[in-house]
Design an enzyme around this catalytic site. Sequence first.
Site, PDB file in Angstrom:
ATOM      1  N   SER A   1     -10.633  -0.360   3.884  1.00  0.00           N
ATOM      2  CA  SER A   1      -9.781  -0.546   5.066  1.00  0.00           C
ATOM      3  C   SER A   1      -9.233   0.787   5.531  1.00  0.00           C
ATOM      4  O   SER A   1      -8.591   1.492   4.746  1.00  0.00           O
ATOM      5  CB  SER A   1      -8.590  -1.446   4.733  1.00  0.00           C
ATOM      6  OG  SER A   1      -9.052  -2.650   4.196  1.00  0.00           O
TER       7      SER A   1
ATOM      8  N   GLU B   1      -4.399   3.781   6.171  1.00  0.00           N
ATOM      9  CA  GLU B   1      -4.222   3.567   4.730  1.00  0.00           C
ATOM     10  C   GLU B   1      -4.918   4.713   3.984  1.00  0.00           C
ATOM     11  O   GLU B   1      -4.481   5.139   2.924  1.00  0.00           O
ATOM     12  CB  GLU B   1      -4.865   2.219   4.374  1.00  0.00           C
ATOM     13  CG  GLU B   1      -4.796   1.882   2.906  1.00  0.00           C
ATOM     14  CD  GLU B   1      -5.456   0.537   2.577  1.00  0.00           C
ATOM     15  OE1 GLU B   1      -5.234  -0.448   3.299  1.00  0.00           O
ATOM     16  OE2 GLU B   1      -6.199   0.504   1.578  1.00  0.00           O
TER      17      GLU B   1
ATOM     18  N   ARG C   1       0.832  -1.217   0.000  1.00  0.00           N
ATOM     19  CA  ARG C   1       0.000   0.000   0.000  1.00  0.00           C
ATOM     20  C   ARG C   1       0.869   1.272   0.000  1.00  0.00           C
ATOM     21  O   ARG C   1       0.550   2.264   0.634  1.00  0.00           O
ATOM     22  CB  ARG C   1      -0.950   0.033   1.208  1.00  0.00           C
ATOM     23  CG  ARG C   1      -1.884  -1.113   1.290  1.00  0.00           C
ATOM     24  CD  ARG C   1      -2.927  -1.137   0.180  1.00  0.00           C
ATOM     25  NE  ARG C   1      -3.845  -2.232   0.372  1.00  0.00           N
ATOM     26  CZ  ARG C   1      -3.619  -3.482  -0.032  1.00  0.00           C
ATOM     27  NH1 ARG C   1      -2.515  -3.789  -0.696  1.00  0.00           N
ATOM     28  NH2 ARG C   1      -4.504  -4.436   0.201  1.00  0.00           N
TER      29      ARG C   1
HETATM   30  C1  LIG Z   1     -15.434  -0.351  -0.208  1.00  0.00           C
HETATM   31  C2  LIG Z   1     -13.969  -0.104  -0.523  1.00  0.00           C
HETATM   32  C3  LIG Z   1     -13.119  -1.166  -0.690  1.00  0.00           C
HETATM   33  C4  LIG Z   1     -11.760  -0.965  -0.982  1.00  0.00           C
HETATM   34  N1  LIG Z   1     -10.953  -2.053  -1.165  1.00  0.00           N
HETATM   35  C5  LIG Z   1      -9.643  -1.868  -1.475  1.00  0.00           C
HETATM   36  C6  LIG Z   1      -8.793  -2.997  -1.697  1.00  0.00           C
HETATM   37  O1  LIG Z   1      -9.217  -4.152  -1.644  1.00  0.00           O
HETATM   38  N2  LIG Z   1      -7.491  -2.768  -1.967  1.00  0.00           N
HETATM   39  C7  LIG Z   1      -6.991  -1.510  -2.075  1.00  0.00           C
HETATM   40  O2  LIG Z   1      -5.784  -1.380  -2.336  1.00  0.00           O
HETATM   41  N3  LIG Z   1      -7.772  -0.429  -1.866  1.00  0.00           N
HETATM   42  C8  LIG Z   1      -9.074  -0.578  -1.581  1.00  0.00           C
HETATM   43  N4  LIG Z   1      -9.890   0.519  -1.373  1.00  0.00           N
HETATM   44  C9  LIG Z   1      -9.302   1.873  -1.413  1.00  0.00           C
HETATM   45  C10 LIG Z   1      -9.456   2.589  -2.787  1.00  0.00           C
HETATM   46  O3  LIG Z   1     -10.504   2.060  -3.525  1.00  0.00           O
HETATM   47  C11 LIG Z   1      -8.183   2.507  -3.611  1.00  0.00           C
HETATM   48  O4  LIG Z   1      -7.105   3.029  -2.901  1.00  0.00           O
HETATM   49  C12 LIG Z   1      -8.314   3.260  -4.941  1.00  0.00           C
HETATM   50  O5  LIG Z   1      -7.181   3.034  -5.741  1.00  0.00           O
HETATM   51  C13 LIG Z   1      -8.513   4.755  -4.766  1.00  0.00           C
HETATM   52  O6  LIG Z   1      -8.844   5.283  -6.025  1.00  0.00           O
HETATM   53  P1  LIG Z   1      -9.563   6.684  -6.160  1.00  0.00           P
HETATM   54  O7  LIG Z   1      -9.581   7.019  -7.618  1.00  0.00           O
HETATM   55  O8  LIG Z   1     -10.869   6.669  -5.490  1.00  0.00           O
HETATM   56  O9  LIG Z   1      -8.539   7.615  -5.398  1.00  0.00           O
HETATM   57  P2  LIG Z   1      -8.846   8.935  -4.541  1.00  0.00           P
HETATM   58  O10 LIG Z   1      -9.488   8.548  -3.264  1.00  0.00           O
HETATM   59  O11 LIG Z   1      -9.528   9.942  -5.389  1.00  0.00           O
HETATM   60  O12 LIG Z   1      -7.374   9.410  -4.242  1.00  0.00           O
HETATM   61  C14 LIG Z   1      -6.517   8.675  -3.412  1.00  0.00           C
HETATM   62  C15 LIG Z   1      -5.169   9.381  -3.332  1.00  0.00           C
HETATM   63  O13 LIG Z   1      -4.555   9.374  -4.623  1.00  0.00           O
HETATM   64  C16 LIG Z   1      -4.375  10.703  -5.115  1.00  0.00           C
HETATM   65  N5  LIG Z   1      -4.707  10.637  -6.553  1.00  0.00           N
HETATM   66  C17 LIG Z   1      -5.839  10.130  -7.098  1.00  0.00           C
HETATM   67  N6  LIG Z   1      -5.757  10.170  -8.447  1.00  0.00           N
HETATM   68  C18 LIG Z   1      -4.564  10.724  -8.747  1.00  0.00           C
HETATM   69  C19 LIG Z   1      -3.885  11.045  -9.968  1.00  0.00           C
HETATM   70  N7  LIG Z   1      -4.424  10.799 -11.177  1.00  0.00           N
HETATM   71  N8  LIG Z   1      -2.659  11.620  -9.896  1.00  0.00           N
HETATM   72  C20 LIG Z   1      -2.081  11.875  -8.693  1.00  0.00           C
HETATM   73  N9  LIG Z   1      -2.668  11.607  -7.511  1.00  0.00           N
HETATM   74  C21 LIG Z   1      -3.889  11.022  -7.547  1.00  0.00           C
HETATM   75  C22 LIG Z   1      -5.297  11.582  -4.297  1.00  0.00           C
HETATM   76  O14 LIG Z   1      -4.776  12.891  -4.198  1.00  0.00           O
HETATM   77  C23 LIG Z   1      -5.302  10.864  -2.960  1.00  0.00           C
HETATM   78  O15 LIG Z   1      -4.163  11.203  -2.213  1.00  0.00           O
HETATM   79  C24 LIG Z   1     -11.258   0.345  -1.091  1.00  0.00           C
HETATM   80  C25 LIG Z   1     -12.136   1.439  -0.900  1.00  0.00           C
HETATM   81  C26 LIG Z   1     -13.476   1.208  -0.636  1.00  0.00           C
HETATM   82  C27 LIG Z   1     -14.395   2.378  -0.480  1.00  0.00           C
END
Ligand SMILES: Cc1cc2nc3c(=O)[nH]c(=O)nc-3n(C[C@H](O)[C@H](O)[C@H](O)COP(=O)(O)OP(=O)(O)OC[C@H]3O[C@@H](n4cnc5c(N)ncnc54)[C@H](O)[C@@H]3O)c2cc1C
Length: 338
Positions: free
Chosen positions: A238, A334, A164
């Site tokens: 998480s 995380e 992570r």
């Molecule tokens: C129900 C649920 C289950 C989940 N299960 C998992 C799992 O099994 N495994 C796992 O690893 N994660 C899991 N996650 C966490 C999450 O889904 C992941 O971390 C996902 O990759 C986040 O993507 P996002 O586009 O929503 O990022 P965001 O929440 O929009 O951003 C996350 C971070 O990345 C940065 N960011 C986003 N996009 C960019 C970009 N293009 N360039 C630079 N910085 C950027 C943001 O500034 C922020 O700091 C889960 C979340 C939920 C709600």
Amino acid sequence: MMKIQQNISLKPYNTFSIDRKARFFVAVQSLEDLNELTPLPEFGLSKMILGGGSNILLTKDFDGIVVKNSIKGIEVINEDDDNVWLKVNAGENWHELVMHCIENGWGGIENLSLIPGQAGAAPMQNIGAYGVELKDVFESLDAWHIERGQIETFNKEECRFGYRESVFKKEKKDKYIILSIVLRLSKKPGINTSYGVIEQVLKERGIENPGIREVSDAVISIRQSKLPDPAKIGNAGSFFKNPEVSKEVFLKVKSQFEDVPSYPIDENTVKIPAGWLIEKAGWKGRTFDNYGVHAHQALVLVNYGGADGNAIKQLAFDIKADIEFKFGIELTPEVNII
Ligand SMILES: Cc1cc2nc3c(=O)[nH]c(=O)nc-3n(C[C@H](O)[C@H](O)[C@H](O)COP(=O)(O)OP(=O)(O)OC[C@H]3O[C@@H](n4cnc5c(N)ncnc54)[C@H](O)[C@@H]3O)c2cc1C
């Protein structure tokens, strides 16, 4: 033509459903949009780069500009008999990408089915689930250096992926906008059922020779049975990472709690599920007003509606302190607390 909005609520843009405002908000759909945006005075303010908002906890209004990366597109850039190299723009939905790969028979990310969010955020924390991490299929990414205003390419080594973790959460934090990622997927996929629970579901379904679709279906049903759907209950998955502790610390916990689960990392280190520690400490299902710890999954903090991000942050800190007190183990969030 992109539109910069002012004073908008970020509630629809984060899966915790926290109602905080952004002074400015813009969704960029293309590289041209980004080129147009960067000289504007709004872009000179502090920036929050946003994907699907599924890994953030907002604790305040954002007095700057939120840049939502909505650049779409999936392209095969190379292939041979065994593999296909896929360039995926940051704004693509991760789960839809997984489904697209399965439709085409390309294997490698089926265990990562149903992870919310966008492709561009996947390298940020090297997303992982059920024995697979992004880094297993990752080749490179293109990112826009915010200050220099130019595109740079990072290979796998340069991303410094860990559990992570990546360089973008450490020394290169807030310096880049990830534009696209390149993944290498297999045209002759094997499957990874190293997580017993996948095997179990396949067995219950009477599937003897599973392919990537069956593995994906199993992962989806496991996740749906365990994790709250953010469309119904606000959460960011998480909240904490699973702590990696020394054998010594582990044995101390084991002397008190015979049933502590653990996964070996190397000779001297083991991983303990954070959810087990939180549950053992009595937090599972605890509810405070309109937020709390999920009843079925202690690792997930939830907003039942209208909760303030600070209250959830405080709950996370209280849990962290309690785990440290009870087990001598430090939990690390995380979720990105903003
Ligand atoms: C129900 C649920 C289950 C989940 N299960 C998992 C799992 O099994 N495994 C796992 O690893 N994660 C899991 N996650 C966490 C999450 O889904 C992941 O971390 C996902 O990759 C986040 O993507 P996002 O586009 O929503 O990022 P965001 O929440 O929009 O951003 C996350 C971070 O990345 C940065 N960011 C986003 N996009 C960019 C970009 N293009 N360039 C630079 N910085 C950027 C943001 O500034 C922020 O700091 C889960 C979340 C939920 C709600």
